[in-house]
Design an enzyme around this catalytic site. Structure first.
Site, short mmCIF file in Angstrom:
data_model
loop_
_atom_site.label_atom_id
_atom_site.label_comp_id
_atom_site.label_asym_id
_atom_site.label_seq_id
_atom_site.Cartn_x
_atom_site.Cartn_y
_atom_site.Cartn_z
CE LYS A 1 -7.73 5.49 8.92
NZ LYS A 1 -8.58 4.54 9.68
CE LYS B 1 0.86 7.59 0.08
NZ LYS B 1 2.34 7.44 0.18
CB SER B 2 -3.65 7.95 -3.86
OG SER B 2 -2.36 8.30 -3.44
NE ARG B 3 -10.29 9.16 0.42
CZ ARG B 3 -9.54 9.33 1.52
NH1 ARG B 3 -8.39 8.68 1.64
NH2 ARG B 3 -9.91 10.16 2.47
CG LEU B 4 -5.62 5.31 -6.66
CD1 LEU B 4 -4.27 5.23 -7.38
CD2 LEU B 4 -6.74 5.63 -7.65
#
Length: 212
Positions: A9, A189-192
């Site tokens: 997700k 977003k992007s796990r950041l």
């Protein structure tokens, strides 16, 4: 079940920058709680996980409902003889977590737990529906019982014994966690992800960013 490793997700609903975050964690929590309540998409905004530790060092968690919060701490109510009550009697430190999935937010809180006053427990107990008040008498929380029939029989006995105005059971009341650490997590977003932690240092809240 092999597909679980492929579930993904992308979190893109919001951000949590220092410029928009409150200087004090209670203010930040109050803002996020208001937004969760107003969102209309979070089923139970006041549901939180409580983690305690046994004398043997074994952690345990359960979901409870927060009933109040202010500058003194976060309050919930329970049976003092339950597993969490017994563990808090032996080790008064605990951790709380709110997970507002629909808003892609998590709040983590750590600190020392104390019992609320008898007056606070009495007032909240009196505000509960009658069935819930009788249930506090009927349930030997966390103890092994032979069947659900035990609870039904206990509830009937409590109703006959205490009537329409049961007093608060002496083993039932509130706990208050007095925070010394808060963490606010906003999915990105992007796990950041954004992670802002507040720590109480010499009576002053220090805010810092953690790597996701």
């Amino acid at each position: 079940m092999s597909d679980l490793g492929h579930l993904r997700k992308s979190y893109e609903r919001d951000v949590l920058e220092e410029a928009q975050a409150a200087s004090a964690p209670l203010l930040q929590f109050e803002q996020w709680m208001k937004e969760a309540l107003a969102s209309g998409v979070v089923p139970e905004p006041n549901a939180m996980t409580v983690a305690t530790v046994s004398p043997e060092g074994r952690p345990s968690t359960r979901v409870v409902l927060v009933k109040a919060f202010d500058e003194r701490g976060i309050v919930w109510y329970t049976n003092y003889h339950s597993r969490k009550g017994r563990e808090l009697a032996g080790n008064p430190y605990a951790a709380l977590q709110f997970h507002w999935v629909e808003m892609e937010r998590v709040v983590r809180i750590e600190g020392k737990v104390e019992k609320v006053s008898d007056a606070e427990s009495d007032a909240y107990y009196a505000s509960r529906p009658l069935d819930s008040r009788l249930g506090a008498w009927a349930s030997p929380q966390s103890e092994v019982i032979s069947s659900r029939a035990v609870l039904v029989a206990n509830a009937a006995k409590a109703a006959a014994q205490h009537g329409l105005n049961p007093a608060r059971p002496p083993h039932w009341g509130g706990f208050r966690l007095v925070p010394d650490t808060w963490e606010f997590w906003q999915g990105r977003k992007s796990r950041l992800h954004d992670r802002l932690r507040y720590r109480l240092v010499d009576g002053v809240w220090q805010r810092e960013r953690l790597a996701p």
